[in-house]
Write a protein that holds these residues in place. Structure first.
Motif, mmCIF file in Angstrom:
data_model
loop_
_atom_site.group_PDB
_atom_site.id
_atom_site.type_symbol
_atom_site.label_atom_id
_atom_site.label_comp_id
_atom_site.label_asym_id
_atom_site.label_seq_id
_atom_site.Cartn_x
_atom_site.Cartn_y
_atom_site.Cartn_z
ATOM 1 N N ILE A 174 0.856 -1.189 0.000
ATOM 2 C CA ILE A 174 0.000 0.000 0.000
ATOM 3 C C ILE A 174 0.891 1.238 0.000
ATOM 4 C CG2 ILE A 174 -1.703 1.341 1.293
ATOM 5 C CD1 ILE A 174 -3.022 -1.174 2.208
ATOM 6 N N ILE A 175 0.587 2.162 -0.903
ATOM 7 C CA ILE A 175 1.278 3.451 -0.906
ATOM 8 C C ILE A 175 0.238 4.514 -0.604
ATOM 9 C CG2 ILE A 175 2.618 5.123 -2.252
ATOM 10 C CD1 ILE A 175 3.517 2.816 -4.048
ATOM 11 N N ILE A 176 0.514 5.337 0.383
ATOM 12 C CA ILE A 176 -0.456 6.347 0.766
ATOM 13 C C ILE A 176 0.195 7.726 0.746
ATOM 14 C CG2 ILE A 176 -0.025 5.910 3.244
ATOM 15 C CD1 ILE A 176 -2.927 6.565 3.762
ATOM 16 N N ILE A 177 -0.481 8.659 0.064
ATOM 17 C CA ILE A 177 -0.048 10.057 0.107
ATOM 18 C C ILE A 177 -0.874 10.710 1.192
ATOM 19 C CG2 ILE A 177 0.034 12.257 -1.127
ATOM 20 C CD1 ILE A 177 0.203 10.708 -3.738
ATOM 21 N N GLU A 178 -0.227 11.368 2.119
ATOM 22 C CA GLU A 178 -0.979 11.898 3.251
ATOM 23 C C GLU A 178 -0.215 13.080 3.838
ATOM 24 O OE1 GLU A 178 -4.182 10.797 4.736
ATOM 25 O OE2 GLU A 178 -3.630 12.809 5.392
ATOM 26 N N HIS A 179 -0.952 14.167 4.082
ATOM 27 C CA HIS A 179 -0.306 15.327 4.700
ATOM 28 C C HIS A 179 -0.354 15.259 6.222
ATOM 29 C CE1 HIS A 179 0.667 17.752 1.194
ATOM 30 N NE2 HIS A 179 -0.486 17.367 0.657
ATOM 31 N N ARG A 180 -1.338 14.488 6.758
ATOM 32 C CA ARG A 180 -1.463 14.424 8.225
ATOM 33 C C ARG A 180 -0.565 13.308 8.774
ATOM 34 N NH1 ARG A 180 -7.776 15.183 9.565
ATOM 35 N NH2 ARG A 180 -8.137 14.023 7.669
ATOM 36 N N LEU A 181 0.702 13.638 8.903
ATOM 37 C CA LEU A 181 1.699 12.624 9.278
ATOM 38 C C LEU A 181 1.443 12.044 10.663
ATOM 39 C CD1 LEU A 181 5.070 14.022 7.929
ATOM 40 C CD2 LEU A 181 3.243 12.817 6.777
ATOM 41 N N ASP A 182 0.902 12.881 11.568
ATOM 42 C CA ASP A 182 0.654 12.376 12.927
ATOM 43 C C ASP A 182 -0.287 11.172 12.897
ATOM 44 O OD1 ASP A 182 -1.311 14.094 12.005
ATOM 45 O OD2 ASP A 182 -1.951 14.675 14.012
ATOM 46 N N LEU A 183 -1.242 11.201 11.968
ATOM 47 C CA LEU A 183 -2.209 10.103 11.889
ATOM 48 C C LEU A 183 -1.611 8.864 11.236
ATOM 49 C CD1 LEU A 183 -5.545 11.795 10.753
ATOM 50 C CD2 LEU A 183 -5.049 10.750 12.953
ATOM 51 N N VAL A 184 -0.801 9.076 10.211
ATOM 52 C CA VAL A 184 -0.399 7.956 9.357
ATOM 53 C C VAL A 184 0.906 7.285 9.803
ATOM 54 C CG1 VAL A 184 0.888 9.225 7.579
ATOM 55 C CG2 VAL A 184 -0.483 7.276 6.926
ATOM 56 N N LEU A 185 1.780 8.035 10.461
ATOM 57 C CA LEU A 185 3.096 7.472 10.818
ATOM 58 C C LEU A 185 3.056 6.165 11.611
ATOM 59 C CD1 LEU A 185 5.729 10.217 11.688
ATOM 60 C CD2 LEU A 185 5.752 8.535 9.856
ATOM 61 N N PRO A 186 2.145 6.048 12.587
ATOM 62 C CA PRO A 186 2.141 4.797 13.354
ATOM 63 C C PRO A 186 1.869 3.559 12.492
ATOM 64 C CG PRO A 186 0.817 6.463 14.456
ATOM 65 C CD PRO A 186 1.181 7.017 13.117
ATOM 66 N N PHE A 187 1.241 3.726 11.338
ATOM 67 C CA PHE A 187 0.807 2.568 10.554
ATOM 68 C C PHE A 187 1.811 2.120 9.490
ATOM 69 C CE2 PHE A 187 -3.108 4.614 12.023
ATOM 70 C CZ PHE A 187 -3.722 3.543 12.635
ATOM 71 N N VAL A 188 2.645 3.047 8.998
ATOM 72 C CA VAL A 188 3.464 2.708 7.829
ATOM 73 C C VAL A 188 4.798 2.072 8.230
ATOM 74 C CG1 VAL A 188 2.402 4.529 6.446
ATOM 75 C CG2 VAL A 188 4.534 5.005 7.677
ATOM 76 N N ASP A 189 5.437 1.403 7.229
ATOM 77 C CA ASP A 189 6.759 0.819 7.458
ATOM 78 C C ASP A 189 7.849 1.745 6.918
ATOM 79 O OD1 ASP A 189 5.452 -1.616 8.236
ATOM 80 O OD2 ASP A 189 5.172 -2.052 6.114
ATOM 81 N N GLU A 190 7.577 2.274 5.732
ATOM 82 C CA GLU A 190 8.606 3.054 5.034
ATOM 83 C C GLU A 190 8.083 4.420 4.671
ATOM 84 O OE1 GLU A 190 10.543 1.680 1.633
ATOM 85 O OE2 GLU A 190 11.553 0.063 2.679
ATOM 86 N N ILE A 191 9.014 5.346 4.425
ATOM 87 C CA ILE A 191 8.622 6.689 3.966
ATOM 88 C C ILE A 191 9.437 7.056 2.720
ATOM 89 C CG2 ILE A 191 8.471 9.145 4.566
ATOM 90 C CD1 ILE A 191 8.423 8.364 7.504
ATOM 91 N N ILE A 192 8.738 7.621 1.739
ATOM 92 C CA ILE A 192 9.419 8.216 0.581
ATOM 93 C C ILE A 192 9.232 9.724 0.717
ATOM 94 C CG2 ILE A 192 9.422 8.494 -1.926
ATOM 95 C CD1 ILE A 192 8.223 5.686 -2.171
ATOM 96 N N LEU A 193 10.333 10.476 0.664
ATOM 97 C CA LEU A 193 10.241 11.933 0.738
ATOM 98 C C LEU A 193 10.523 12.544 -0.623
ATOM 99 C CD1 LEU A 193 12.213 12.729 4.043
ATOM 100 C CD2 LEU A 193 9.732 12.564 3.728
ATOM 101 N N MET A 194 9.637 13.468 -1.040
ATOM 102 C CA MET A 194 9.836 14.140 -2.333
ATOM 103 C C MET A 194 9.967 15.634 -2.157
ATOM 104 S SD MET A 194 7.388 12.313 -5.115
ATOM 105 C CE MET A 194 8.273 13.058 -6.493
ATOM 106 N N LYS A 195 10.738 16.241 -3.046
ATOM 107 C CA LYS A 195 10.823 17.698 -3.102
ATOM 108 C C LYS A 195 11.126 18.122 -4.529
ATOM 109 C CE LYS A 195 12.943 21.697 -1.011
ATOM 110 N NZ LYS A 195 13.886 22.245 -0.047
ATOM 111 N N GLU A 196 10.363 19.072 -5.028
ATOM 112 C CA GLU A 196 10.588 19.637 -6.365
ATOM 113 C C GLU A 196 10.850 18.579 -7.430
ATOM 114 O OE1 GLU A 196 13.669 22.467 -5.593
ATOM 115 O OE2 GLU A 196 12.338 23.698 -4.366
ATOM 116 N N GLY A 197 9.998 17.547 -7.438
ATOM 117 C CA GLY A 197 10.088 16.542 -8.497
ATOM 118 C C GLY A 197 11.153 15.481 -8.299
#
Ligand SMILES: Nc1ncnc2c1ncn2[C@@H]1O[C@H](COP(=O)(O)OP(=O)(O)OP(=O)(O)O)[C@@H](O)[C@H]1O
Ligand SMILES: [Mg+2]
Length: 279
Positions: free
Chosen positions: A197-220
Motif C-alpha cells: 500500500i502506498i499512501i499520500i498523506e499530509h497528516r503525518l501524525d495520523l499515518v506514521l504509526p501505521f506505515v513501514d517506510e517513507i518516501i520523501l519528495m521535493k521539487e520533483g
C-alpha cells in the motif's frame, strides 16, 4: 524482481516548462506499507499517475527513462491491464463512484473485466467483510458519508485484487476520527492480503504509526526512501517544509537540548514507552 521500478524517469506535463519528475530511480517491493510525503507541488500525485500508466498514456507530456510494473513497460501495456496490478483511489472518491448502489459499484469493475459470476459473488463477500460496509450495500454512493465513500472506493479496487493499492490523500475530507478508522482499515487489509500500500498523506501524525517506510519528495525529486525510523531521525525530514507530528517536534527539541539520546518516536505509544523508561 521489484513490483514497480522507475529507471532514470523524468516527466514534464505538456503545457508546463518545468519537469514535474526529475530523474526518478525507485523500486517498490511487495508487502510494504509506504507513506509518500512532500511539500505541495513536489510531484507526489504525478509519481503515482506513472504507476498505473495514466502518465504518459492519458496525461500527455514529455518523458525520459522507463517504468516497469511487474516487468511490463508502462508505455506498452494497456491501462486496463495495469489496473489489475495497480489500483488507485483518488482524493475525491465520489468522482470514481458511478453505480446505482454500493453493491453494484463494487461488482462493476469485475464485470467489466469479465470475471465469472460465481467468482464475483465470492470476491464481493470478501471485500465487503474487509471494508466493513455490510450495512450500506443497498444505498446509492451519493447517499453515504465521505468515510463510507472511501470504504466503497477501496472495496471496488480491492475486488480487482491489485498487488499494489495506492491512495492519494484518502483522509483529506474526513475528520480525524474517521481518518484514523480508514488508516486502521488499510493496515488490516495490508497485513491480511500482504499487498503493498502506498499512501499520500499530509497528516503525518495520523499515518506514521501505521506505515513501514517513507518516501520523501521535493521539487520533483525523491530525496529519501527508507525505514520510517531512519527517515524521521534524519536531516532531510527535519529540513522539509511539511506538517510534522507534534510528538516529533517535542522530541526533536528534547534531543537538540541533549535531554534524550534515543531516536525520536513515531507514535504516541512509542513516546510513552520512552518516557516510562526515563521515569
Ligand atoms: N495535469 C497537469 N498539467 C500540468 N501540470 C500539472 C498537472 N498536474 C500537476 N501539475 C504540476 O506538476 C507539479 C507536481 O504536481 P503534483 O500534483 O504531482 O504535486 P503533489 O505533490 O501531488 O502536490 P499536492 O500535495 O498539492 O497534491 C506541480 O508543479 C503541478 O503544478
Ligand atoms: Mg497531490
Amino acid at each position: 524482481m521489484a513490483l514497480i521500478t522507475f529507471q532514470n524517469f523524468s516527466f514534464r506535463y505538456k503545457r508546463s516548462d518545468i519537469y514535474a519528475l526529475k530523474n526518478i530511480n525507485l523500486e517498490i517491493e511487495t508487502n510494504e506499507f509506504i507513506l509518500l510525503a512532500g511539500e505541495t507541488g513536489s510531484g507526489k500525485t504525478t509519481l503515482i499517475r506513472c504507476m498505473n500508466g495514466l502518465i504518459p498514456q492519458f496525461y500527455s507530456g514529455y518523458y525520459k527513462g522507463k517504468i516497469l510494473v511487474n516487468g511490463n513497460d508502462t508505455t506498452k501495456i494497456s491501462i486496463a491491464d495495469l489496473s489489475t496490478i495497480v489500483g488507485i483511489v483518488f482524493q475525491t472518491p465520489e468522482n470514481q463512484l458511478i453505480a446505482m448502489n454500493v453493491e453494484y459499484e463494487i461488482a462493476f469493475g469485475m464485470e467489466n473485466l469479465g470475471v465469472p459470476r460465481e467468482l464475483i459473488k465470492e470476491k464481493l463477500e470478501e471485500v465487503i467483510r474487509l471494508t466493513e460496509i455490510e450495512n450500506i450495500l443497498d444505498r446509492a454512493p451519493f447517499e453515504i458519508s465521505g468515510g463510507e465513500q472511501q470504504r466503497v472506493a477501496i472495496a471496488s479496487i480491492l475486488a480487482l485484487e491489485p498487488e499494489i493499492l495506492i491512495l492519494d490523500e484518502p483522509t483529506a475530507n474526513l475528520d480525524p476520527f474517521f481518518a484514523g478508522k480508514i488508516l486502521k482499515l488499510l493496515k488490516k487489509i495490508q497485513i491480511e492480503k500482504k499487498i503493498t500500500i502506498i499512501i499520500i498523506e499530509h497528516r503525518l501524525d495520523l499515518v506514521l504509526p501505521f506505515v513501514d517506510e517513507i518516501i520523501l519528495m521535493k521539487e520533483g525529486e525523491i530525496l529519501q526512501k527508507d525505514d520510517k525510523q531512519k527517515v524521521i531521525n534524519g536531516p532531510i525530514f527535519k529540513n522539509l517544509n511539511i506538517n510534522k507530528p507534534l510528538i516529533y517536534s517535542i522530541f526533536l527539541q528534547l534531543k537538540e537540548n541533549d535531554l534524550i539520546k534515543e531516536p525520536i518516536p513515531v507514535s504516541i505509544q512509542e513516546a510513552i514507552n520512552l518516557i516510562k523508561q526515563k521515569l
